[in-house]
Design a protein around this motif. Structure first.
Motif, PDB file in Angstrom:
ATOM      1  N   GLY A 198      24.204  78.055 -29.867  1.00 49.13           N
ATOM      2  CA  GLY A 198      23.700  77.970 -31.231  1.00 49.13           C
ATOM      3  C   GLY A 198      22.626  76.906 -31.380  1.00 49.13           C
ATOM      4  N   ILE A 199      21.582  77.245 -32.120  1.00 52.36           N
ATOM      5  CA  ILE A 199      20.499  76.271 -32.340  1.00 52.36           C
ATOM      6  C   ILE A 199      19.974  76.392 -33.765  1.00 52.36           C
ATOM      7  CG2 ILE A 199      19.612  75.975 -30.009  1.00 52.36           C
ATOM      8  CD1 ILE A 199      17.712  78.260 -30.544  1.00 52.36           C
ATOM      9  N   THR A 200      19.226  75.384 -34.182  1.00 55.06           N
ATOM     10  CA  THR A 200      18.537  75.465 -35.468  1.00 55.06           C
ATOM     11  C   THR A 200      17.043  75.600 -35.197  1.00 55.06           C
ATOM     12  OG1 THR A 200      18.233  73.094 -35.577  1.00 55.06           O
ATOM     13  CG2 THR A 200      20.234  73.972 -36.564  1.00 55.06           C
ATOM     14  N   LEU A 201      16.311  75.985 -36.255  1.00 51.48           N
ATOM     15  CA  LEU A 201      14.869  76.140 -36.082  1.00 51.48           C
ATOM     16  C   LEU A 201      14.244  74.808 -35.696  1.00 51.48           C
ATOM     17  CD1 LEU A 201      13.908  78.487 -39.052  1.00 51.48           C
ATOM     18  CD2 LEU A 201      14.163  79.062 -36.654  1.00 51.48           C
ATOM     19  N   ASN A 202      14.725  73.745 -36.315  1.00 51.91           N
ATOM     20  CA  ASN A 202      14.154  72.436 -36.019  1.00 51.91           C
ATOM     21  C   ASN A 202      14.383  72.032 -34.577  1.00 51.91           C
ATOM     22  OD1 ASN A 202      13.130  72.016 -38.553  1.00 51.91           O
ATOM     23  ND2 ASN A 202      15.018  71.078 -39.322  1.00 51.91           N
ATOM     24  N   SER A 203      15.558  72.333 -34.067  1.00 50.58           N
ATOM     25  CA  SER A 203      15.836  71.921 -32.691  1.00 50.58           C
ATOM     26  C   SER A 203      14.888  72.613 -31.728  1.00 50.58           C
ATOM     27  CB  SER A 203      17.290  72.210 -32.313  1.00 50.58           C
ATOM     28  OG  SER A 203      17.585  73.571 -32.505  1.00 50.58           O
ATOM     29  N   VAL A 204      14.483  73.836 -32.091  1.00 49.61           N
ATOM     30  CA  VAL A 204      13.539  74.545 -31.216  1.00 49.61           C
ATOM     31  C   VAL A 204      12.212  73.800 -31.189  1.00 49.61           C
ATOM     32  CG1 VAL A 204      12.275  76.683 -30.829  1.00 49.61           C
ATOM     33  CG2 VAL A 204      14.624  76.769 -31.615  1.00 49.61           C
ATOM     34  N   SER A 205      11.700  73.481 -32.382  1.00 46.20           N
ATOM     35  CA  SER A 205      10.417  72.775 -32.420  1.00 46.20           C
ATOM     36  C   SER A 205      10.538  71.426 -31.738  1.00 46.20           C
ATOM     37  CB  SER A 205       9.922  72.578 -33.852  1.00 46.20           C
ATOM     38  OG  SER A 205      10.592  73.417 -34.744  1.00 46.20           O
ATOM     39  N   ASP A 206      11.690  70.772 -31.905  1.00 46.60           N
ATOM     40  CA  ASP A 206      11.865  69.474 -31.264  1.00 46.60           C
ATOM     41  C   ASP A 206      11.825  69.598 -29.756  1.00 46.60           C
ATOM     42  OD1 ASP A 206      14.261  68.162 -33.696  1.00 46.60           O
ATOM     43  OD2 ASP A 206      12.064  68.144 -33.627  1.00 46.60           O
ATOM     44  N   MET A 207      12.487  70.615 -29.255  1.00 43.79           N
ATOM     45  CA  MET A 207      12.636  70.725 -27.802  1.00 43.79           C
ATOM     46  C   MET A 207      11.377  71.219 -27.116  1.00 43.79           C
ATOM     47  SD  MET A 207      16.512  71.891 -27.011  1.00 43.79           S
ATOM     48  CE  MET A 207      17.005  72.804 -28.453  1.00 43.79           C
ATOM     49  N   ILE A 208      10.685  72.189 -27.728  1.00 54.47           N
ATOM     50  CA  ILE A 208       9.506  72.692 -27.004  1.00 54.47           C
ATOM     51  C   ILE A 208       8.218  72.611 -27.804  1.00 54.47           C
ATOM     52  CG2 ILE A 208      10.632  74.163 -25.321  1.00 54.47           C
ATOM     53  CD1 ILE A 208      10.476  76.451 -27.152  1.00 54.47           C
ATOM     54  N   TYR A 233      25.402  76.878 -43.055  1.00 55.23           N
ATOM     55  CA  TYR A 233      26.525  75.971 -43.205  1.00 55.23           C
ATOM     56  C   TYR A 233      26.028  74.623 -43.649  1.00 55.23           C
ATOM     57  CZ  TYR A 233      30.689  73.299 -41.910  1.00 55.23           C
ATOM     58  OH  TYR A 233      31.776  72.469 -41.919  1.00 55.23           O
ATOM     59  N   GLU A 234      26.545  74.177 -44.808  1.00 52.62           N
ATOM     60  CA  GLU A 234      26.197  72.851 -45.320  1.00 52.62           C
ATOM     61  C   GLU A 234      24.686  72.632 -45.344  1.00 52.62           C
ATOM     62  OE1 GLU A 234      28.327  69.875 -43.178  1.00 52.62           O
ATOM     63  OE2 GLU A 234      30.190  70.253 -44.260  1.00 52.62           O
ATOM     64  N   GLY A 235      24.012  73.632 -45.845  1.00 49.87           N
ATOM     65  CA  GLY A 235      22.582  73.483 -46.024  1.00 49.87           C
ATOM     66  C   GLY A 235      21.746  73.702 -44.780  1.00 49.87           C
ATOM     67  N   LEU A 236      22.400  73.794 -43.628  1.00 47.62           N
ATOM     68  CA  LEU A 236      21.658  74.014 -42.390  1.00 47.62           C
ATOM     69  C   LEU A 236      21.801  75.463 -41.946  1.00 47.62           C
ATOM     70  CD1 LEU A 236      22.372  70.857 -40.217  1.00 47.62           C
ATOM     71  CD2 LEU A 236      20.172  71.600 -41.090  1.00 47.62           C
ATOM     72  N   GLU A 237      20.773  75.946 -41.283  1.00 47.14           N
ATOM     73  CA  GLU A 237      20.823  77.303 -40.757  1.00 47.14           C
ATOM     74  C   GLU A 237      20.951  77.253 -39.250  1.00 47.14           C
ATOM     75  OE1 GLU A 237      18.219  79.831 -44.023  1.00 47.14           O
ATOM     76  OE2 GLU A 237      17.371  79.346 -42.057  1.00 47.14           O
ATOM     77  N   TYR A 238      22.082  77.780 -38.782  1.00 47.29           N
ATOM     78  CA  TYR A 238      22.302  77.854 -37.338  1.00 47.29           C
ATOM     79  C   TYR A 238      22.104  79.288 -36.874  1.00 47.29           C
ATOM     80  CZ  TYR A 238      24.435  73.231 -37.503  1.00 47.29           C
ATOM     81  OH  TYR A 238      24.661  71.902 -37.673  1.00 47.29           O
ATOM     82  N   TYR A 239      21.506  79.421 -35.751  1.00 51.62           N
ATOM     83  CA  TYR A 239      21.317  80.742 -35.164  1.00 51.62           C
ATOM     84  C   TYR A 239      22.184  80.826 -33.916  1.00 51.62           C
ATOM     85  CZ  TYR A 239      17.332  81.214 -38.281  1.00 51.62           C
ATOM     86  OH  TYR A 239      16.532  81.294 -39.386  1.00 51.62           O
TER      87      TYR A 239
END
Lengths: 251, 412
Positions: A198-208, A233-239
């Motif tokens: 599972g990841i969030t959109l932000n984590s993608v931009s952060d990582m690559i 969940y709690e305002g965050l979107e997890y994929y």
């Protein structure tokens, strides 16, 4: 002064009607070559027969050996899986792979609603093993490897439903839908795999370091195909990606 | 050689009382530490040894008085034996043997028998005897495994892999020659439209059948007369098989269309044995139209999806069904049912319903439900309807929806 024209060469011969001699000779050469070709074919047949008889049990029992044998046949232009009547028929390898192809296809279809049409080879393998699926090959029960599944997928490819393999990180995945996945999509799935599913959109931009638009575009396709599930969940979107989530939990 | 005798026994002690121990190979520490070749130095350690570390009996040195060659040869065999773990098979056999011998706690008079039995089974003599038995067995097994004329099934993995390599090398040469010849043959065929003399033609056919018999793929072996009849027969069989299929046949309530993969799986499952290959399926289905079997092979442009569909199947029929569905949905919305066309004001909390002609878009999933086919095929129908101008698409972040194409009617 011009030399006498048309004295020598093929033109002259043609004029004089002497080509028949050469045609005849050509025929002769062709026949002898044909004979030698047939001899060669017979020689080859003897060698292959000897090998097949000595090793057919190993081919049935040892997936690594089987794979090595197939990869040896390919560059020789020999197809032991052909359904045409050949001396390979007694090996029954064709039967094995066609049956495996059917079973793999069925597993992929059964799980499509869950993972959107992408599934790791390992997962397919474990599903089949859990079901206790066995195959007939020389009437000996076999075990089958990831390589075998890859061969089966290769066969299914021709049926046009989009069966193919794609590498995500170090894992081989099977695609059973015609959807085109480009490098961006594969990278996103890979990131999810590294993150444990599972990841969030932000984590993608952060990582690559992609721009938000690019991330969204890739993720939207994966979402619409059902390969990614969104979890707010709690305002965050997890994929979440069921195909790699399962994989990281496979023992 | 003397070294072989060290297989199951320890080295001879130089003590006054000779002792015999039985050290099973499974008691040796796992490789690579279990056995180690040592010795042979010029100064301190002259003799060639094998250092053996066991779990049960501590450490040993096997000393090979005849030199390095002996030691190396034995080390090789020893190592292989430790890797193969043959005893795991022979141990089971030994178990069966021992129960046959019996330990004597049997049914007959307890005292005598057990005394006899214990006398036989215990004691140095017994141990030595058992050792000898095991030693002999091991020797025989080793000979079988590494003997040249031994049974092929005892071959090691390496030996088998080597045979594959050898075959490959030899076959490559031969196939090279064959392919070269076949190439010239094909060239001649193309040029002359025949190979010349009748004999040559006969021979070519013979060659072709030989090649086919070996599964060699060349242009010559592509499609023979027997193949043609096989595929035609297969086409008829598949047609018969599907004519009772409820998902496929429209006269049985089906949709009239099915992916090749589904046909392949269904048909092969029903066949059970001697399954057909995908190539066979495609060949067979390709002939159906010509044979007027009521169904035909079709490939969608763009996606390359291949299906089998009834000859009466018409994309526009599907498109009309979709439009009918869309219109009926719109009708429902306009009658006030459903929540389409309404919105909630977040500021006042009032619900306003705008009476607007709501436009309902279809996704592939919804279309699948309407047409009663798989989402994959439904998507193809949506695309085809779009191609023909019935529908147009709207791509949003929530996916792609297909709507009625009003441009056509507007500008008609």
């Amino acid at each position: 002064m011009a030399h006498r024209r048309g004295r020598a060469g093929i033109g002259a011969l043609k004029k004089k009607g002497e080509t028949s001699k050469f045609t005849k000779k050509a025929e002769e050469i062709k026949t002898t070559s044909l004979k030698s070709a047939m001899e060669t074919v017979k020689q080859l047949e003897i060698k292959l027969t000897k090998f097949a008889k000595a090793h057919h049990k190993t081919i049935a029992k040892d997936p690594a050996f089987r794979h090595k044998f197939l990869s040896m046949c390919a560059p020789l232009g020999v197809d032991p899986l052909t359904t045409k009547k050949s001396f390979w028929s007694f090996l029954q390898m064709g039967d094995f792979y066609h049956e495996l192809a059917v079973k793999v296809a069925e597993v992929c279809f059964a799980y499509r609603s869950r993972n959107g049409g992408i599934m790791s080879i390992k997962e397919v393998q474990s599903v089949l093993l859990r079901r206790g699926t066995k195959f007939r090959l020389n009437e000996v029960v076999t075990n089958y490897s990831a390589d075998d599944i890859v061969v089966a997928i290769g066969k299914l490819k021709q049926l046009g439903s989009g069966f193919r393999t794609v590498k995500v990180g170090g894992t081989q995945m099977i695609l059973s839908v015609p959807t085109e996945l480009d490098n961006d999509h594969v990278q996103v799935i890979q990131l999810a795999q590294n993150a444990g599913g599972g990841i969030t959109l932000n984590s993608v931009s952060d990582m690559i370091g992609w721009e938000d638009d690019r991330v969204k575009r890739a993720m939207d396709l994966l979402l619409s195909e059902g390969m990614a599930w969104i979890d707010r969940y709690e305002g965050l979107e997890y994929y979440w990606f069921p195909s790699v989530w399962k994989d990281s939990f496979v023992m | 050689s003397t070294s072989n005798d060290n297989n199951n026994n320890d080295n001879d002690n130089n003590n006054s009382t000779a002792q015999a121990h039985f050290l099973h190979h499974c008691a040796i520490h796992p490789l690579p530490h279990g056995i180690e070749a040592t010795g042979g130095n010029w100064t301190s350690n002259r003799s060639y040894k094998i250092h053996l570390a066991s779990i049960t009996h501590g450490n040993f040195h096997l000393i090979f008085r005849k030199g390095q060659k002996d030691r190396d040869a034995f080390f090789d065999y020893f190592q292989k034996a430790l890797v193969r773990r043959q005893w795991e098979e022979s141990y089971r056999l030994q178990q069966n043997q021992q129960t046959g011998i019996g330990i004597g706690m049997g049914s007959s008079s307890f005292g005598n028998v057990s005394a006899n039995a214990s006398a036989k089974q215990v004691g140095v003599e017994a141990i030595l005897q058992r050792n000898q038995h095991r030693h002999d067995r091991a020797k025989r097994l080793t000979q079988d495994a590494f003997g040249k004329e031994g049974t092929k099934k005892k071959q090691s993995k390496n030996e088998r892999a080597q045979e594959v390599e050898v075959l490959f090398r030899e076959a490559k040469e031969l196939t090279g020659i064959i392919h070269k010849y076949v190439a010239t043959l094909e060239k001649n065929q193309n040029e002359n439209g025949g190979t010349g003399s009748a004999n040559a033609q006969e021979d070519t056919t013979e060659l072709t059948s030989l090649l086919q018999g070996m599964g060699m793929i060349t242009a010559l072996t592509k499609e023979s007369a027997s193949d043609k009849s096989f595929h035609e027969m297969l086409a008829r069989q598949i047609c018969d098989f599907l004519s009772s299929n409820k998902a496929f046949k429209t006269n049985k309530g089906g949709s009239g269309i099915m992916t090749l993969t589904d046909v392949y799986c269904l048909y092969n499952r029903a066949r059970g044995a001697n399954m057909i290959s995908p190539e066979d399926l495609i060949e067979a289905l390709g002939r159906m139209e010509r044979l007027s079997l009521g169904m035909k092979l079709r490939e969608f442009d763009g996606s390359g999806v291949k299906v089998l569909q009834e000859t009466g199947f018409d994309d526009s029929v599907m498109a009309k069904k979709l439009i009918e569905h869309i219109e009926s949905e719109e009708g429902q919305c306009n009658a006030g049912k459903g929540g389409m066309g309404g919105f909630t004001s977040y500021f006042t909390g009032e619900v306003k319903v705008e009476i607007k002609k709501a436009h309902v878009g279809l996704t592939a999933l919804e279309a699948a439900r309407v047409l009663k086919i798989s989402p994959l095929l439904a998507n193809e129908q949506l695309l085809s309807a779009e191609q023909n101008g019935y529908l147009c698409r709207d791509v949003t972040m929530e996916g792609t929806r297909f709507y009625r194409n009003l441009f056509v009617s507007m500008f008609a």
